[in-house]
Write an enzyme that holds these catalytic residues in place. Sequence first.
Site, mmCIF file in Angstrom:
data_model
loop_
_atom_site.group_PDB
_atom_site.id
_atom_site.type_symbol
_atom_site.label_atom_id
_atom_site.label_comp_id
_atom_site.label_asym_id
_atom_site.label_seq_id
_atom_site.Cartn_x
_atom_site.Cartn_y
_atom_site.Cartn_z
ATOM 1 N N TYR A 1 -29.470 2.309 6.021
ATOM 2 C CA TYR A 1 -28.375 1.342 5.946
ATOM 3 C C TYR A 1 -28.914 -0.029 6.365
ATOM 4 O O TYR A 1 -29.907 -0.114 7.071
ATOM 5 C CB TYR A 1 -27.204 1.756 6.851
ATOM 6 C CG TYR A 1 -26.302 2.834 6.265
ATOM 7 C CD1 TYR A 1 -26.537 3.374 5.002
ATOM 8 C CD2 TYR A 1 -25.212 3.313 6.981
ATOM 9 C CE1 TYR A 1 -25.705 4.352 4.479
ATOM 10 C CE2 TYR A 1 -24.373 4.297 6.458
ATOM 11 C CZ TYR A 1 -24.633 4.818 5.204
ATOM 12 O OH TYR A 1 -23.813 5.788 4.687
ATOM 13 N N GLN B 1 -22.478 10.670 9.112
ATOM 14 C CA GLN B 1 -21.457 11.715 8.907
ATOM 15 C C GLN B 1 -21.019 12.350 10.228
ATOM 16 O O GLN B 1 -19.830 12.608 10.431
ATOM 17 C CB GLN B 1 -22.001 12.824 7.988
ATOM 18 C CG GLN B 1 -22.676 12.342 6.720
ATOM 19 C CD GLN B 1 -21.718 11.781 5.686
ATOM 20 O OE1 GLN B 1 -20.517 11.708 5.907
ATOM 21 N NE2 GLN B 1 -22.263 11.369 4.561
ATOM 22 N N GLU C 1 -9.548 9.919 -2.051
ATOM 23 C CA GLU C 1 -10.706 9.224 -2.632
ATOM 24 C C GLU C 1 -10.285 8.704 -4.003
ATOM 25 O O GLU C 1 -9.906 9.486 -4.882
ATOM 26 C CB GLU C 1 -11.877 10.208 -2.729
ATOM 27 C CG GLU C 1 -13.000 9.837 -3.692
ATOM 28 C CD GLU C 1 -13.746 8.553 -3.344
ATOM 29 O OE1 GLU C 1 -14.374 8.528 -2.277
ATOM 30 O OE2 GLU C 1 -13.680 7.591 -4.136
ATOM 31 N N ASP D 1 -5.338 5.405 -4.707
ATOM 32 C CA ASP D 1 -5.602 4.288 -3.814
ATOM 33 C C ASP D 1 -5.005 4.634 -2.443
ATOM 34 O O ASP D 1 -3.851 5.061 -2.342
ATOM 35 C CB ASP D 1 -4.948 3.028 -4.384
ATOM 36 C CG ASP D 1 -5.212 1.811 -3.520
ATOM 37 O OD1 ASP D 1 -6.081 0.999 -3.877
ATOM 38 O OD2 ASP D 1 -4.544 1.680 -2.473
ATOM 39 N N ASP E 1 -13.528 6.177 5.692
ATOM 40 C CA ASP E 1 -14.909 6.137 5.192
ATOM 41 C C ASP E 1 -14.829 5.251 3.942
ATOM 42 O O ASP E 1 -14.936 5.726 2.816
ATOM 43 C CB ASP E 1 -15.285 7.589 4.846
ATOM 44 C CG ASP E 1 -16.760 7.766 4.596
ATOM 45 O OD1 ASP E 1 -17.496 6.784 4.598
ATOM 46 O OD2 ASP E 1 -17.174 8.932 4.372
ATOM 47 N N SER E 2 -14.645 3.945 4.174
ATOM 48 C CA SER E 2 -14.070 3.059 3.151
ATOM 49 C C SER E 2 -15.020 2.097 2.460
ATOM 50 O O SER E 2 -16.185 1.973 2.816
ATOM 51 C CB SER E 2 -12.973 2.220 3.796
ATOM 52 O OG SER E 2 -13.565 1.128 4.487
ATOM 53 N N SER E 3 -14.459 1.391 1.497
ATOM 54 C CA SER E 3 -15.139 0.360 0.711
ATOM 55 C C SER E 3 -15.222 -0.960 1.455
ATOM 56 O O SER E 3 -14.650 -1.139 2.528
ATOM 57 C CB SER E 3 -14.350 0.110 -0.579
ATOM 58 O OG SER E 3 -14.363 1.260 -1.376
ATOM 59 N N ASP E 4 -15.903 -1.888 0.801
ATOM 60 C CA ASP E 4 -16.028 -3.254 1.317
ATOM 61 C C ASP E 4 -14.680 -3.936 1.459
ATOM 62 O O ASP E 4 -13.781 -3.727 0.640
ATOM 63 C CB ASP E 4 -16.758 -4.145 0.303
ATOM 64 C CG ASP E 4 -18.004 -3.515 -0.223
ATOM 65 O OD1 ASP E 4 -18.467 -2.543 0.366
ATOM 66 O OD2 ASP E 4 -18.500 -4.016 -1.236
ATOM 67 N N ASP F 1 -18.690 11.543 -1.017
ATOM 68 C CA ASP F 1 -19.931 12.328 -1.048
ATOM 69 C C ASP F 1 -19.770 13.702 -0.414
ATOM 70 O O ASP F 1 -20.574 14.595 -0.655
ATOM 71 C CB ASP F 1 -21.077 11.557 -0.379
ATOM 72 C CG ASP F 1 -20.757 11.164 1.051
ATOM 73 O OD1 ASP F 1 -20.444 12.052 1.864
ATOM 74 O OD2 ASP F 1 -20.801 9.974 1.369
#
Lengths: 365, 365
Positions: B298, B132, B176, B209, B229-232, B156
């Site tokens: 991680y 963070q 988000e 999105d 701060d993204s997805s795969d 989060d």
Amino acid sequence: RVAPPTPPVPTATSASCVIEHRFHHPRGGSASGKASKAGGAAARAGPIATRQTAATEMASRGNDAPLVHEGWFREKEVMWHGQAIMLKVKEVLYHEQSDFQDILVFDSETYGRVMVLDGVIQVTERDEMGYQELISHLPMLSHADPKRVLVVGGGDGGCVRELCRYAGVEKIVQCEIDPKVVEVARKYFPTTLATKYDVDPRWELVCEDAAAYAARLADDVKFDVVIIDSSDPVGPAETLFTESFYASMKRALRPGGILCAQGECQYLHLELINNTVSVALAAGFKSVDYAVAHMPTYPSGQIGFILCGDEHVRSLRQPRPSVSAAFQSQLRYYNPDLHSSCFVLPAFAEKVVGACRVMAPDDAA
Amino acid sequence: RVAPPTPPVPTATSASCVIEHRFHHPRGGSASGKASKAGGAAARAGPIATRQTAATEMASRGNDAPLVHEGWFREKEVMWHGQAIMLKVKEVLYHEQSDFQDILVFDSETYGRVMVLDGVIQVTERDEMGYQELISHLPMLSHADPKRVLVVGGGDGGCVRELCRYAGVEKIVQCEIDPKVVEVARKYFPTTLATKYDVDPRWELVCEDAAAYAARLADDVKFDVVIIDSSDPVGPAETLFTESFYASMKRALRPGGILCAQGECQYLHLELINNTVSVALAAGFKSVDYAVAHMPTYPSGQIGFILCGDEHVRSLRQPRPSVSAAFQSQLRYYNPDLHSSCFVLPAFAEKVVGACRVMAPDDAA
């Protein structure tokens, strides 16, 4: 097979901040006997499994959980309670109890060959370079011209491999208490870690407790660099973290010598790091500093190193200007910029370590 | 409950060197829908377990292995084949399928409270600060005076918490896609990660999105800093790693703006890092650099960040001189020395990333 006693488990604490306790596992072999050398002759039952099928339910020391189960190795977590790493196993190659510890070698699916002592990962071929290169090159390249080097522990051979890269080195004495680890490394890691065993004439193996070896060191046998690739500060190996052991290592150094010790994990063992820095200073070292490497298969994905300079306060963060491109091209982790930057710690660790280490004024600027 | 399809598993390769593949998991929430939003209304079956006893055999998406078994959470390893981390569970607090993903919250024995999405650890209270603080303060403190910030993902709340520390910030827009992640963070992390949700009037949540949001951004709504701060890069979220998305983010920046994106793991995803750096340059960013933080929970114990500077080649490694002691005292990971040093990579990664990134001449000196 006699299972050695399990080390005491630190009390579990739920926390949203850093938790410290003072246990650690051996890296690259052991340097001092564990728990009264439990096992002994009775433990030498020979390999108990040499194929994955036989090993999937392998019993391990100290508790009922198998080391390899359903094709996965799971690390023991007695010294880092509440967290564990798993590696997928392709084939178990060796598993035996030596006089000192349980030794397991397996081929993993994605980390190459792995050596495990007493249920704890010592090296994987894929990521060993971070540990081996920093524990070797940080002290060697902070020294002007090291000719004689003492390695305490380091039975897997990786540290010796790194030291043999230096043309200027005349002698490498390795004091490893467990000859079985050296033998296993010779057999299972001949092209990766143990490449210099029995090949480089400068290497000499002494199988002895390091504290005993240090005590009988003649006054005229001294070293420029001492590397402590040591066991946990649990049981007999605890002596390797004491002021008297650091003092004996300081006496084993020539003027201007440097010591580098395996230095635990800043997320798990901050108090122990702090203690060891203080111990080194009390033993008479004048500069003591702390560096960190990324190590995916070590607890919390990292490992630290305690660097100690003899005689006067001096920088341990500046590499010699003599790191040639040819030398650097052999390495996978170390580089001169990293030599300096790996001493820079996150705020939570800097707060603790920064309060006790002694660094050169130039580095602090 | 409908299980979303499992992402493709990269082919396993045994290796003694670094292995790369191009998958990654979301960090701090998702920013783009997964696999056609599999699940949907049918998935909203409510919490399936709220006590540890009920959760020990919890079923998880995509395969038969339970997420929590015999008191231990085991992370899914579809995107880092052959390795897995385990955390000891004290109590499962929440487990539900949202429109986008499987959300699990538990109290761990030694890592505080943990949020897991689709079987992958997003945050633990004990070690979240490395992620963070760097994803926020690296871009914020490389910028002269950021007033408007866009966060893509970050459900989060940890990133928003860090951004709210800046008195000079006037507006924080968070895009988000999954409102359930924000709701869960509000409820289960009110005193740690989600401390600024509904408290700081500068925060505005857009549940959409991110690619669609970027497309409809008015020309006069621009940002000084964008944090991804993204997805795969698997399924729909793959768009967030494309040149067109980076170009849309560049258009969303004011002159002199800086973008910082979650940047994968140098041990696992070097090829993807390389690709993303190239994508950012192709999208018109003039400086692109790469930094790393230690993150015990991680994969491989670390996470990287891709920093992009608009307009001209400029340093992203030098923090503003305005980092006050009062500001620093609130932080657990970031400090100005670390800001510079976390860009220094191990040799194997430097070889790859150093060949494609564009850094300021002063930093290279």
